[in-house]
Structures are given as C-alpha cells and as structure tokens.
Motif scaffolding. Structure first.
Motif, PDB file in Angstrom:
ATOM      1  N   ARG A 145       0.847  -1.222   0.045  1.00  0.00           N
ATOM      2  CA  ARG A 145      -0.009  -0.071   0.168  1.00  0.00           C
ATOM      3  C   ARG A 145       1.001   1.308  -0.112  1.00  0.00           C
ATOM      4  O   ARG A 145       1.730   1.400   0.878  1.00  0.00           O
ATOM      5  N   GLY A 146       0.688   2.113  -1.113  1.00  0.00           N
ATOM      6  CA  GLY A 146       1.455   3.433  -0.950  1.00  0.00           C
ATOM      7  C   GLY A 146       2.639   3.454  -2.006  1.00  0.00           C
ATOM      8  O   GLY A 146       2.950   4.200  -2.667  1.00  0.00           O
ATOM      9  N   SER A 147       2.959   2.236  -2.466  1.00  0.00           N
ATOM     10  CA  SER A 147       3.935   2.220  -3.563  1.00  0.00           C
ATOM     11  C   SER A 147       3.546   2.610  -5.045  1.00  0.00           C
ATOM     12  O   SER A 147       4.496   3.306  -5.466  1.00  0.00           O
ATOM     13  N   ALA A 148       2.392   2.584  -5.503  1.00  0.00           N
ATOM     14  CA  ALA A 148       1.742   3.100  -6.615  1.00  0.00           C
ATOM     15  C   ALA A 148       1.986   4.925  -6.458  1.00  0.00           C
ATOM     16  O   ALA A 148       2.375   5.328  -7.363  1.00  0.00           O
ATOM     17  N   TYR A 149       1.706   5.072  -5.254  1.00  0.00           N
ATOM     18  CA  TYR A 149       1.509   6.687  -5.205  1.00  0.00           C
ATOM     19  C   TYR A 149       2.959   7.248  -5.290  1.00  0.00           C
ATOM     20  O   TYR A 149       3.366   8.077  -5.829  1.00  0.00           O
ATOM     21  N   GLY A 150       3.927   6.381  -4.644  1.00  0.00           N
ATOM     22  CA  GLY A 150       5.228   7.054  -4.447  1.00  0.00           C
ATOM     23  C   GLY A 150       5.984   7.187  -5.865  1.00  0.00           C
ATOM     24  O   GLY A 150       6.560   8.178  -6.334  1.00  0.00           O
ATOM     25  N   TYR A 151       5.609   6.225  -6.802  1.00  0.00           N
ATOM     26  CA  TYR A 151       6.073   6.442  -8.461  1.00  0.00           C
ATOM     27  C   TYR A 151       5.456   7.583  -9.012  1.00  0.00           C
ATOM     28  O   TYR A 151       6.150   8.287  -9.661  1.00  0.00           O
ATOM     29  N   THR A 187      -6.340   6.091 -13.621  1.00  0.00           N
ATOM     30  CA  THR A 187      -5.022   6.475 -12.791  1.00  0.00           C
ATOM     31  C   THR A 187      -5.738   6.777 -11.260  1.00  0.00           C
ATOM     32  O   THR A 187      -5.220   6.317 -10.323  1.00  0.00           O
ATOM     33  N   GLY A 188      -6.790   7.678 -11.300  1.00  0.00           N
ATOM     34  CA  GLY A 188      -7.288   8.194 -10.173  1.00  0.00           C
ATOM     35  C   GLY A 188      -7.611   6.924  -9.418  1.00  0.00           C
ATOM     36  O   GLY A 188      -7.647   6.774  -8.142  1.00  0.00           O
ATOM     37  N   LEU A 189      -8.638   6.100  -9.667  1.00  0.00           N
ATOM     38  CA  LEU A 189      -8.773   4.831  -9.194  1.00  0.00           C
ATOM     39  C   LEU A 189      -7.640   4.032  -8.645  1.00  0.00           C
ATOM     40  O   LEU A 189      -7.675   3.550  -7.539  1.00  0.00           O
ATOM     41  N   LEU A 190      -6.930   3.865  -9.590  1.00  0.00           N
ATOM     42  CA  LEU A 190      -5.464   3.045  -9.132  1.00  0.00           C
ATOM     43  C   LEU A 190      -4.968   3.730  -7.998  1.00  0.00           C
ATOM     44  O   LEU A 190      -4.423   2.943  -6.858  1.00  0.00           O
ATOM     45  N   LEU A 191      -4.886   4.970  -7.681  1.00  0.00           N
ATOM     46  CA  LEU A 191      -4.180   5.764  -6.472  1.00  0.00           C
ATOM     47  C   LEU A 191      -5.196   5.654  -5.308  1.00  0.00           C
ATOM     48  O   LEU A 191      -4.527   5.651  -4.280  1.00  0.00           O
ATOM     49  N   GLY A 192      -6.261   5.717  -5.883  1.00  0.00           N
ATOM     50  CA  GLY A 192      -7.308   5.339  -4.730  1.00  0.00           C
ATOM     51  C   GLY A 192      -7.085   4.058  -4.052  1.00  0.00           C
ATOM     52  O   GLY A 192      -7.036   3.852  -2.809  1.00  0.00           O
ATOM     53  N   LEU A 193      -7.115   3.102  -4.952  1.00  0.00           N
ATOM     54  CA  LEU A 193      -6.901   1.553  -4.247  1.00  0.00           C
ATOM     55  C   LEU A 193      -5.822   1.636  -3.731  1.00  0.00           C
ATOM     56  O   LEU A 193      -5.568   0.946  -2.734  1.00  0.00           O
ATOM     57  N   ASP A 194      -4.592   1.913  -4.219  1.00  0.00           N
ATOM     58  CA  ASP A 194      -3.132   1.989  -3.549  1.00  0.00           C
ATOM     59  C   ASP A 194      -3.488   2.643  -2.106  1.00  0.00           C
ATOM     60  O   ASP A 194      -2.537   2.304  -1.458  1.00  0.00           O
ATOM     61  N   SER A 195      -4.123   3.716  -2.021  1.00  0.00           N
ATOM     62  CA  SER A 195      -4.225   4.334  -0.614  1.00  0.00           C
ATOM     63  C   SER A 195      -4.920   3.599   0.325  1.00  0.00           C
ATOM     64  O   SER A 195      -4.681   3.597   1.592  1.00  0.00           O
ATOM     65  N   ALA A 244      -4.463  10.339   4.293  1.00  0.00           N
ATOM     66  CA  ALA A 244      -4.356  10.878   5.663  1.00  0.00           C
ATOM     67  C   ALA A 244      -5.574   9.993   6.562  1.00  0.00           C
ATOM     68  O   ALA A 244      -5.136   9.842   7.383  1.00  0.00           O
ATOM     69  N   TRP A 245      -6.603   9.876   6.058  1.00  0.00           N
ATOM     70  CA  TRP A 245      -7.708   8.970   6.575  1.00  0.00           C
ATOM     71  C   TRP A 245      -7.023   7.681   7.124  1.00  0.00           C
ATOM     72  O   TRP A 245      -7.513   6.993   7.928  1.00  0.00           O
ATOM     73  N   THR A 246      -6.300   7.010   6.409  1.00  0.00           N
ATOM     74  CA  THR A 246      -5.796   5.715   6.448  1.00  0.00           C
ATOM     75  C   THR A 246      -4.659   5.399   7.260  1.00  0.00           C
ATOM     76  O   THR A 246      -4.075   4.516   7.611  1.00  0.00           O
ATOM     77  N   GLY A 247      -3.943   6.809   7.392  1.00  0.00           N
ATOM     78  CA  GLY A 247      -2.744   6.820   8.004  1.00  0.00           C
ATOM     79  C   GLY A 247      -1.593   6.339   7.357  1.00  0.00           C
ATOM     80  O   GLY A 247      -0.359   5.677   7.932  1.00  0.00           O
ATOM     81  N   SER A 248      -1.451   6.251   5.956  1.00  0.00           N
ATOM     82  CA  SER A 248      -0.479   5.927   5.066  1.00  0.00           C
ATOM     83  C   SER A 248       0.644   7.039   5.338  1.00  0.00           C
ATOM     84  O   SER A 248       0.374   7.999   5.153  1.00  0.00           O
ATOM     85  N   PRO A 249       1.952   6.238   5.428  1.00  0.00           N
ATOM     86  CA  PRO A 249       3.148   7.269   5.391  1.00  0.00           C
ATOM     87  C   PRO A 249       3.217   7.826   3.967  1.00  0.00           C
ATOM     88  O   PRO A 249       2.855   7.583   3.049  1.00  0.00           O
ATOM     89  N   SER A 250       3.836   9.306   4.002  1.00  0.00           N
ATOM     90  CA  SER A 250       3.582   9.919   2.781  1.00  0.00           C
ATOM     91  C   SER A 250       5.307   9.778   2.244  1.00  0.00           C
ATOM     92  O   SER A 250       6.207   9.778   2.887  1.00  0.00           O
TER      93      SER A 250
END
Length: 256
Positions: A145-151, A187-195, A244-250
């Motif tokens: 979780r969060g790896s797609a966002y980072g890229y 892409t928006g869906l992908l990043l939502g799922l990744d979150s 932010a809601w799920t507490g994912s690291p940035s």
C-alpha cells in the motif's frame, strides 16, 4: 452456485470496430473450477449499437446505454449493473491474453489482504505486432500500500497500467467506481486503491493495449495543459485525503 467475476467495458463509436476482438478474447478465457464471468458492456451515449457487434445469444453478455459522460462514467455505470465479487476492466479496443481472468481470480482468492491486481501489458499496433510497455515493470508479487503513489508522485504517471485492474467489489464500491474525469479516471482509481489496500502485480502479460487514432490518449490535452493540470491536482488531492484518513506514510515530495 458459481462464483462470478464481472468484466466491465465502456464503448463509444471510435472503438466500436474493435469490440468483436475484445469479445473473442473474453470468451476464450478459461476460469478456475466453480467460476464464471459476466460482461457488462456500457454504451457511452445513444446510437452506439454495440449489440450489433456482439453474440447477444450469449446470456453472459449484457449491453446497456447511459447518457454520454465519457469512458470512466460509463465504466462506473457498468459496475453499477454488475454482480460479481471481483470487477475486471476491459476496454472495447483492447484484448485479454489467455489465462488473464484465472490469474486475477487466483491472486485475489489466495491472498485475502490484497485488494486489487494489475499485470504486464504490451502495446498492440495497427499491423498486429506488439511491443512492451515502455515504463518497465515492477517485480511480480506484492505491491505494498502506497507504492503506486510514490512512483506517480515523482513521475506524474503510473508505473503499472490501470487498464489491467481487477478489484474486489467492496473496495471498488467504497471508492465509488472510476473518477469522473474526461481522462485519467483509471489512474485516479488506481491511486485510490493503492491508498486503501495492498495490490498484486502479475508478471504474465494480461492485456494487449491497442494503439489507434481514436483513443482519448491521443488528445492534445491528455498529457499537458490546463485540463491535465486540473486532473492531476484532483487525483493527488483525493489520494492525499485517502492516505491521511488511513494513516499511510507520505513518500518524499518530488514536485519541487
């Protein structure tokens, strides 16, 4: 009763001629024992007549029409009509490769913590040849979780192809389907799922992604300009809010 995977496909005039090939690739799929598929084809606006290009005697295929809203709205409308425990995207101009649905089902059935899958892609050219997706693939296996966002935050484009997504129904419902944007809603869906959940990358090629003049990615504002800036801003704002809601690291901020 068989378990069901729903395949959702938006279709408009420019891609209509390719729909029979998408259909053939779906009907050739071999699923694990106890599984079946349904195909929810959504016409994006009136006058498309997708049924004329499909074997409608196959009761697994269901065609419906909604007001013109673009492909991401049409996908979401197809999702609204679907009933499967997993939801798989297939665009009208693309083709599944043999075994794609079985690999998606197996990955999600064997790993209850994984919420979604993607796979390798090859581009399908006009002469029928294929070339590998240009970004280079991650290693097969877990996408934390969060790896797609980072890229995406660094490159402003996903490393994994959102056209290959297969998603747990409850997770897709939580996000409300695809983002209602003129482009990049996948892409928006992908990043939502990744979150929200870990993903799984399947190393086998799962999709032939057709390149042609009628696709929305050829529009001059697809990768630059005010519309692109607005799309990217909203995609990031939603992903940041979910994180932010799920507490994912940035990850590090690569925008400056």
């Amino acid at each position: 009763m068989d378990k069901l995977i729903s395949v959702v496909t938006p279709v408009h005039g420019a891609a209509l001629r390719f729909l029979p090939e998408a259909c053939a690739s779906l009907r050739a799929q071999r699923l694990p024992d106890g599984w079946s598929w349904e195909w929810c084809v959504q016409e994006d606006g009136s006058g498309v007549d997708a049924a004329a290009h499909l074997p409608t005697a196959d009761l697994r295929i269901r065609v419906s029409t909604s007001r013109r809203g673009g492909p991401h709205v049409a996908r979401t409308m197809a999702f609204a009509r679907s009933t499967g425990v997993y939801v798989k995207n297939l665009d009208a101009d693309d083709q599944l490769t043999p075994g794609t649905l079985a690999r998606d089902i197996t990955a999600l059935e064997e790993r209850t913590s994984v919420g979604w899958t993607t796979s390798r892609v090859v581009d399908l050219l006009a002469d029928g040849s294929t070339v590998s997706f240009e970004l280079g693939d991650p290693e097969p296996g877990l996408l934390p979780r969060g790896s797609a966002y980072g890229y995406w935050a660094e490159h402003r484009r996903p490393r994994i192809h959102p056209a290959t997504l297969c998603v747990r129904r409850s997770l897709l419902a939580l996000l409300g389907g695809w983002m209602a944007l003129p482009a990049s809603g996948d892409t928006g869906l992908l990043l939502g799922l990744d979150s929200l959940a870990d993903g799984w990358f399947i190393g086998d090629v799962g999709l032939k992604y057709r390149k042609h003049d009628g696709q929305i990615t050829t529009h001059p504002q697809h990768r630059a300009g005010p519309e692109w800036e607005a799309r990217m801003s909203l995609i990031q704002e939603r992903a940041d809010a979910l994180r932010a809601w799920t507490g994912s690291p940035s990850p590090p901020d690569h925008r400056g």
